[in-house]
Design a protein around this motif. Structure first.
Motif, short mmCIF file in Angstrom:
data_model
loop_
_atom_site.label_atom_id
_atom_site.label_comp_id
_atom_site.label_asym_id
_atom_site.label_seq_id
_atom_site.Cartn_x
_atom_site.Cartn_y
_atom_site.Cartn_z
N MET A 261 40.04 40.24 49.97
CA MET A 261 39.49 39.64 48.78
C MET A 261 38.58 38.48 49.21
SD MET A 261 41.48 37.57 45.70
CE MET A 261 42.52 38.90 45.24
N LYS A 262 37.37 38.48 48.66
CA LYS A 262 36.42 37.40 48.91
C LYS A 262 36.20 36.66 47.61
CE LYS A 262 33.96 39.83 52.54
NZ LYS A 262 32.66 40.40 52.93
N MET A 263 36.00 35.36 47.71
CA MET A 263 35.78 34.58 46.50
C MET A 263 34.85 33.42 46.77
SD MET A 263 39.48 32.72 46.07
CE MET A 263 40.49 34.10 46.51
N LYS A 264 34.21 32.97 45.68
CA LYS A 264 33.38 31.77 45.76
C LYS A 264 33.51 31.02 44.44
CE LYS A 264 28.95 33.42 43.99
NZ LYS A 264 27.52 33.46 44.21
N MET A 265 33.28 29.70 44.51
CA MET A 265 33.33 28.87 43.32
C MET A 265 31.94 28.29 43.13
SD MET A 265 36.20 26.06 42.24
CE MET A 265 35.98 24.98 43.62
N GLU A 266 31.40 28.47 41.91
CA GLU A 266 30.04 28.03 41.63
C GLU A 266 29.89 27.71 40.16
OE1 GLU A 266 26.52 29.99 43.70
OE2 GLU A 266 26.46 30.88 41.69
N ASN A 267 29.31 26.58 39.85
CA ASN A 267 29.04 26.16 38.46
C ASN A 267 30.28 26.21 37.57
OD1 ASN A 267 26.31 25.79 39.09
ND2 ASN A 267 25.85 27.91 38.63
N GLY A 268 31.42 25.83 38.12
CA GLY A 268 32.65 25.79 37.33
C GLY A 268 33.33 27.13 37.15
N TYR A 269 32.87 28.16 37.83
CA TYR A 269 33.48 29.48 37.75
C TYR A 269 33.90 29.93 39.13
CZ TYR A 269 31.84 29.96 32.99
OH TYR A 269 31.64 29.77 31.65
N ILE A 270 34.89 30.81 39.16
CA ILE A 270 35.32 31.42 40.41
C ILE A 270 34.99 32.90 40.31
CG2 ILE A 270 37.71 31.82 39.71
CD1 ILE A 270 37.96 30.66 42.85
N TYR A 271 34.40 33.45 41.37
CA TYR A 271 34.00 34.84 41.44
C TYR A 271 34.79 35.51 42.56
CZ TYR A 271 30.06 33.08 38.75
OH TYR A 271 29.28 32.47 37.80
N ILE A 272 35.35 36.68 42.26
CA ILE A 272 36.17 37.39 43.24
C ILE A 272 35.64 38.80 43.38
CG2 ILE A 272 38.48 38.26 43.76
CD1 ILE A 272 39.55 35.95 42.00
N ILE A 273 35.40 39.21 44.62
CA ILE A 273 34.98 40.59 44.91
C ILE A 273 35.90 41.18 45.96
CG2 ILE A 273 32.56 40.19 44.32
CD1 ILE A 273 31.98 40.10 47.35
N GLU A 274 35.82 42.48 46.10
CA GLU A 274 36.58 43.24 47.10
C GLU A 274 38.08 43.01 47.00
OE1 GLU A 274 34.96 42.64 51.01
OE2 GLU A 274 32.93 43.04 50.33
N ALA A 275 38.61 42.99 45.79
CA ALA A 275 40.06 42.89 45.61
C ALA A 275 40.64 44.30 45.73
CB ALA A 275 40.38 42.30 44.25
N ASP A 276 41.76 44.44 46.45
CA ASP A 276 42.39 45.75 46.56
C ASP A 276 43.09 46.10 45.24
OD1 ASP A 276 44.92 44.54 46.52
OD2 ASP A 276 45.05 44.46 48.69
#
Length: 123
Positions: A1-16
């Motif tokens: 799982m990869k994630m980033k935090m930007e502009n008050g939001y958290i984005y998650i990609i590649e979750a199993d």
């Protein structure tokens, strides 16, 4: 799982599959974006706490989480402070003397928006 935090939001990609099911169960906190194929949610203390229990947070997100925790602790400390110990952090621009609960609320706002630190010193 990869994630980033930007502009008050958290984005998650590649979750199993297992992680996706867990994220799906957090309906009010995080939603699937079909167009971009990622999970998106407001970066709140509760969401970051749940994510830290699910996976190890990246250093940048962990630092944001720790900052949110510190602010929340400072606000809680101000909230439960005895009435006789509540003092304004700054001179508020009002004519009348503020009630204790008003001073407390104004102090908590300054803490929340990061304008003062826990001791009331300007940042």
């Amino acid at each position: 799982m990869k994630m980033k935090m930007e502009n008050g939001y958290i984005y998650i990609i590649e979750a199993d599959a297992t992680q996706s099911e867990i994220l799906k169960s957090w309906k009010y906190m995080i939603k699937w974006d079909k167009r971009n194929k990622w999970w998106k949610g407001a970066a709140s203390l509760e969401l970051l706490g749940r994510l830290s229990g699910l996976v190890s947070l990246p250093e940048a997100i962990k630092a944001g989480y720790q900052h949110m925790e510190a602010v929340q602790k400072a606000v809680d400390k101000e909230r439960v402070k005895a009435a006789e110990k509540v003092k304004p952090f700054v001179k508020y621009p009002v004519r009348k003397k503020l009630y204790t609960h008003q001073v407390r609320a104004a102090n908590m706002c300054l803490l929340t928006f990061g304008l003062v630190n826990e001791d009331g010193d300007k940042v």
